[in-house]
Design a protein around this motif. Structure first.
Motif, PDB file in Angstrom:
ATOM      1  N   LYS A   1      41.380   1.655   5.985  1.00  0.00           N
ATOM      2  CA  LYS A   1      41.902   2.012   7.302  1.00  0.00           C
ATOM      3  C   LYS A   1      41.453   0.960   8.308  1.00  0.00           C
ATOM      4  CE  LYS A   1      41.668   6.988   6.357  1.00  0.00           C
ATOM      5  NZ  LYS A   1      41.113   8.288   6.802  1.00  0.00           N
ATOM      6  N   PHE A   2      42.348   0.596   9.239  1.00  0.00           N
ATOM      7  CA  PHE A   2      41.948  -0.379  10.244  1.00  0.00           C
ATOM      8  C   PHE A   2      42.519  -0.039  11.606  1.00  0.00           C
ATOM      9  CE2 PHE A   2      45.781  -2.122   8.258  1.00  0.00           C
ATOM     10  CZ  PHE A   2      46.554  -2.485   9.349  1.00  0.00           C
ATOM     11  N   GLY A   3      41.857  -0.589  12.653  1.00  0.00           N
ATOM     12  CA  GLY A   3      42.281  -0.356  14.023  1.00  0.00           C
ATOM     13  C   GLY A   3      41.354  -1.103  14.963  1.00  0.00           C
ATOM     14  N   LEU A   4      41.558  -0.929  16.252  1.00  0.00           N
ATOM     15  CA  LEU A   4      40.676  -1.555  17.236  1.00  0.00           C
ATOM     16  C   LEU A   4      39.243  -1.082  17.020  1.00  0.00           C
ATOM     17  CD1 LEU A   4      42.835  -1.265  20.484  1.00  0.00           C
ATOM     18  CD2 LEU A   4      42.236  -3.376  19.288  1.00  0.00           C
ATOM     19  N   LEU A   5      38.286  -1.985  17.202  1.00  0.00           N
ATOM     20  CA  LEU A   5      36.883  -1.633  16.986  1.00  0.00           C
ATOM     21  C   LEU A   5      36.457  -0.441  17.842  1.00  0.00           C
ATOM     22  CD1 LEU A   5      35.253  -5.194  16.809  1.00  0.00           C
ATOM     23  CD2 LEU A   5      35.526  -3.568  14.927  1.00  0.00           C
ATOM     24  N   GLU A   6      36.949  -0.388  19.065  1.00  0.00           N
ATOM     25  CA  GLU A   6      36.573   0.693  19.973  1.00  0.00           C
ATOM     26  C   GLU A   6      37.088   2.060  19.497  1.00  0.00           C
ATOM     27  OE1 GLU A   6      37.138  -3.109  22.361  1.00  0.00           O
ATOM     28  OE2 GLU A   6      38.168  -2.037  20.749  1.00  0.00           O
ATOM     29  N   GLU A   7      38.068   2.045  18.612  1.00  0.00           N
ATOM     30  CA  GLU A   7      38.687   3.291  18.171  1.00  0.00           C
ATOM     31  C   GLU A   7      38.283   3.695  16.761  1.00  0.00           C
ATOM     32  OE1 GLU A   7      42.826   2.473  18.579  1.00  0.00           O
ATOM     33  OE2 GLU A   7      42.769   2.381  20.782  1.00  0.00           O
ATOM     34  N   MET A   8      37.601   2.812  16.037  1.00  0.00           N
ATOM     35  CA  MET A   8      37.225   3.100  14.657  1.00  0.00           C
ATOM     36  C   MET A   8      36.040   4.056  14.604  1.00  0.00           C
ATOM     37  SD  MET A   8      39.264   1.574  12.516  1.00  0.00           S
ATOM     38  CE  MET A   8      38.338   1.530  10.988  1.00  0.00           C
ATOM     39  N   THR A   9      36.039   4.951  13.620  1.00  0.00           N
ATOM     40  CA  THR A   9      34.912   5.855  13.376  1.00  0.00           C
ATOM     41  C   THR A   9      34.559   5.796  11.891  1.00  0.00           C
ATOM     42  OG1 THR A   9      36.373   7.748  12.984  1.00  0.00           O
ATOM     43  CG2 THR A   9      35.569   7.409  15.241  1.00  0.00           C
ATOM     44  N   VAL A  10      33.304   6.148  11.583  1.00  0.00           N
ATOM     45  CA  VAL A  10      32.858   6.183  10.183  1.00  0.00           C
ATOM     46  C   VAL A  10      32.155   7.510   9.934  1.00  0.00           C
ATOM     47  CG1 VAL A  10      32.598   3.678  10.081  1.00  0.00           C
ATOM     48  CG2 VAL A  10      30.634   5.082  10.698  1.00  0.00           C
ATOM     49  N   PRO A  11      32.092   7.963   8.691  1.00  0.00           N
ATOM     50  CA  PRO A  11      31.438   9.246   8.398  1.00  0.00           C
ATOM     51  C   PRO A  11      29.949   9.220   8.730  1.00  0.00           C
ATOM     52  CG  PRO A  11      32.793   8.515   6.545  1.00  0.00           C
ATOM     53  CD  PRO A  11      32.703   7.366   7.488  1.00  0.00           C
ATOM     54  N   MET A  12      29.454  10.301   9.286  1.00  0.00           N
ATOM     55  CA  MET A  12      28.028  10.405   9.589  1.00  0.00           C
ATOM     56  C   MET A  12      27.185  10.328   8.318  1.00  0.00           C
ATOM     57  SD  MET A  12      26.185  13.379  11.826  1.00  0.00           S
ATOM     58  CE  MET A  12      24.438  13.346  12.185  1.00  0.00           C
ATOM     59  N   LEU A  13      27.760  10.705   7.181  1.00  0.00           N
ATOM     60  CA  LEU A  13      27.021  10.721   5.926  1.00  0.00           C
ATOM     61  C   LEU A  13      27.097   9.401   5.167  1.00  0.00           C
ATOM     62  CD1 LEU A  13      27.756  14.326   4.586  1.00  0.00           C
ATOM     63  CD2 LEU A  13      25.690  13.459   5.710  1.00  0.00           C
ATOM     64  N   ASP A  14      27.709   8.388   5.747  1.00  0.00           N
ATOM     65  CA  ASP A  14      27.612   7.046   5.150  1.00  0.00           C
ATOM     66  C   ASP A  14      26.126   6.672   5.123  1.00  0.00           C
ATOM     67  OD1 ASP A  14      27.492   4.140   4.871  1.00  0.00           O
ATOM     68  OD2 ASP A  14      29.641   4.140   5.275  1.00  0.00           O
ATOM     69  N   ARG A  15      25.632   6.207   3.993  1.00  0.00           N
ATOM     70  CA  ARG A  15      24.196   5.942   3.835  1.00  0.00           C
ATOM     71  C   ARG A  15      23.674   4.870   4.794  1.00  0.00           C
ATOM     72  NH1 ARG A  15      21.374   7.706  -0.738  1.00  0.00           N
ATOM     73  NH2 ARG A  15      20.172   5.759  -0.810  1.00  0.00           N
TER      74      ARG A  15
ATOM     75  N   CYS B   1      23.964   5.058   7.881  1.00  0.00           N
ATOM     76  CA  CYS B   1      23.536   5.738   9.105  1.00  0.00           C
ATOM     77  C   CYS B   1      22.068   6.140   9.069  1.00  0.00           C
ATOM     78  CB  CYS B   1      24.397   6.970   9.347  1.00  0.00           C
ATOM     79  SG  CYS B   1      26.146   6.607   9.612  1.00  0.00           S
ATOM     80  N   TYR B   2      21.539   6.477   7.904  1.00  0.00           N
ATOM     81  CA  TYR B   2      20.146   6.906   7.856  1.00  0.00           C
ATOM     82  C   TYR B   2      19.224   6.016   7.037  1.00  0.00           C
ATOM     83  CZ  TYR B   2      22.873   9.667   4.417  1.00  0.00           C
ATOM     84  OH  TYR B   2      23.787  10.086   3.485  1.00  0.00           O
ATOM     85  N   PHE B   3      19.787   5.100   6.216  1.00  0.00           N
ATOM     86  CA  PHE B   3      18.935   4.204   5.438  1.00  0.00           C
ATOM     87  C   PHE B   3      19.213   2.721   5.702  1.00  0.00           C
ATOM     88  CE2 PHE B   3      19.000   7.869   2.280  1.00  0.00           C
ATOM     89  CZ  PHE B   3      17.737   8.300   2.613  1.00  0.00           C
ATOM     90  N   GLY B   4      20.294   2.393   6.409  1.00  0.00           N
ATOM     91  CA  GLY B   4      20.687   0.988   6.513  1.00  0.00           C
ATOM     92  C   GLY B   4      20.960   0.436   5.132  1.00  0.00           C
ATOM     93  N   ASP B   5      21.497   1.300   4.257  1.00  0.00           N
ATOM     94  CA  ASP B   5      21.612   1.002   2.832  1.00  0.00           C
ATOM     95  C   ASP B   5      22.867   0.173   2.554  1.00  0.00           C
ATOM     96  OD1 ASP B   5      21.326   0.964   0.109  1.00  0.00           O
ATOM     97  OD2 ASP B   5      21.364   3.132  -0.168  1.00  0.00           O
TER      98      ASP B   5
ATOM     99  N   MET C   1      25.267  13.482   1.086  1.00  0.00           N
ATOM    100  CA  MET C   1      24.145  14.118   1.763  1.00  0.00           C
ATOM    101  C   MET C   1      22.900  13.235   1.648  1.00  0.00           C
ATOM    102  SD  MET C   1      25.422  16.781   3.095  1.00  0.00           S
ATOM    103  CE  MET C   1      23.945  17.631   3.646  1.00  0.00           C
ATOM    104  N   ARG C   2      22.074  13.287   2.681  1.00  0.00           N
ATOM    105  CA  ARG C   2      20.891  12.418   2.740  1.00  0.00           C
ATOM    106  C   ARG C   2      19.968  12.677   1.558  1.00  0.00           C
ATOM    107  NH1 ARG C   2      15.669  11.840   4.668  1.00  0.00           N
ATOM    108  NH2 ARG C   2      15.260   9.890   5.814  1.00  0.00           N
ATOM    109  N   ASN C   3      19.707  11.619   0.797  1.00  0.00           N
ATOM    110  CA  ASN C   3      18.827  11.672  -0.354  1.00  0.00           C
ATOM    111  C   ASN C   3      18.365  10.247  -0.626  1.00  0.00           C
ATOM    112  OD1 ASN C   3      17.455  12.085  -2.711  1.00  0.00           O
ATOM    113  ND2 ASN C   3      19.169  12.995  -3.831  1.00  0.00           N
ATOM    114  N   HIS C   4      17.048  10.043  -0.706  1.00  0.00           N
ATOM    115  CA  HIS C   4      16.551   8.688  -0.901  1.00  0.00           C
ATOM    116  C   HIS C   4      17.058   8.064  -2.200  1.00  0.00           C
ATOM    117  CE1 HIS C   4      13.877   9.784   2.391  1.00  0.00           C
ATOM    118  NE2 HIS C   4      13.491   8.520   2.463  1.00  0.00           N
ATOM    119  N   ALA C   5      17.157   8.859  -3.246  1.00  0.00           N
ATOM    120  CA  ALA C   5      17.649   8.326  -4.519  1.00  0.00           C
ATOM    121  C   ALA C   5      19.116   7.939  -4.395  1.00  0.00           C
ATOM    122  CB  ALA C   5      17.475   9.369  -5.620  1.00  0.00           C
TER     123      ALA C   5
END
Length: 282
Positions: free
Chosen positions: A10-24, A26-30, A99-103
């Motif tokens: 999916k693509f669009g203007l950067l200001e309009e793009m969203t990503v899932p909160m559960l993308d790793r 977001c919480y691990f910089g993975d 879901m957030r999981n270190h493994a």
């Protein structure tokens, strides 16, 4: 379009793009990333950047769900959608969504491909940089272009507060690299640059600088150098994808370099010409 974002097709203007909160990311910089520039809608040194991208991902065990050729084609198609031909081309891969999981998640969870494009020109190499030095407190895998950039963010803020453009990291007395660049020195006609061990990122611009030195029969010494050698160098050169060969005039408020300007200009001209030729309009 003025700029463009991409997320898993999916693509669009950067200001309009969203990503899932559960993308790793977001919480691990993975994840890992790479970046370069385009001119005339042609991406510079794309093959080399893709190789480093896949190498970084492999070192973290991230399986990219596309072949190298597929990623290159996606990037080439994307840059054509932005109005300006001169763009900053950035892409990253993150280790899936869940879901957030270190493994790590299982292989059934695919990695996520991001792309971000915005109009931007390469740096003017006629200008000289002011630097500061900082103790290198990052982890011991600086050769991986990981998304965990908090140490570099902090260094960039300290650099800005000091009225400078870049920070030179060092571990005890050994110079490693800059916050988001490689640093090399010229002394007595020899280019000295840190070895590509786990303490520095193997920069694409650094590799092009070495190649150009060899083309001009300028000796290259890929061994570690000290802060004392840095301060006493004839020239201090900072290299990155957007600044191929930038000379330095000041470090920690002290004047440095300026003793081999013709050699620096020769390298700058050759590296700029290489970029212009590879990105020339058909």
């Amino acid at each position: 379009m003025e700029n463009l974002g991409y997320y898993n097709g999916k693509f669009g203007l950067l200001e309009e793009m969203t990503v899932p909160m559960l993308d790793r990311v977001c919480y691990f910089g993975d994840g890992v990333y790479d970046a370069t520039y385009s001119r005339n809608h042609k991406i510079f040194a794309l093959d080399e950047h893709i190789e480093r991208f896949y190498n970084s991902a492999g070192l973290l065990g991230i399986k990219i769900p596309h072949s190298k050729e597929q990623v290159k084609e996606i990037l080439k198609e994307m840059v054509l959608k932005v109005d300006s031909g001169e763009q900053f081309v950035y892409w990253q891969i993150t280790r899936g969504t869940g879901m957030r999981n270190h493994a790590f998640p299982g292989d059934e969870v695919p990695a996520n491909l991001w792309i971000m494009l915005k109009p931007l020109n390469i740096k003017d190499m006629s200008k000289k940089l002011k630097l500061i030095t900082l103790e290198d407190t990052r982890f011991l895998h600086c050769n991986i272009k990981t998304l965990n950039l908090l140490p570099s963010v902090i260094a960039a803020q300290k650099t800005e507060e000091a009225g400078c453009q870049e920070a030179v990291f060092h571990r005890c007395d050994r110079v490693t690299e800059c916050a988001h660049s490689n640093v090399s020195i010229i002394k007595d006609g020899v280019l000295k640059t840190a070895p590509t061990d786990n303490l520095i990122l193997p920069g694409i611009a650094r590799a092009h600088l070495i190649k150009m030195c060899k083309a001009f029969n300028i000796p290259v010494d890929e061994t570690a150098f000290t802060l004392k050698e840095l301060m006493e160098a004839d020239e201090i050169i900072v290299t990155s994808s957007g600044q191929f060969c930038m000379a330095t005039s000041e470090i920690d408020g002290k004047p440095v370099g300026g003793k081999a300007p013709e050699l620096v200009k020769k390298l700058q001209a050759a590296l700029l010409n290489e970029f212009l030729e590879e990105t020339n309009a058909d």
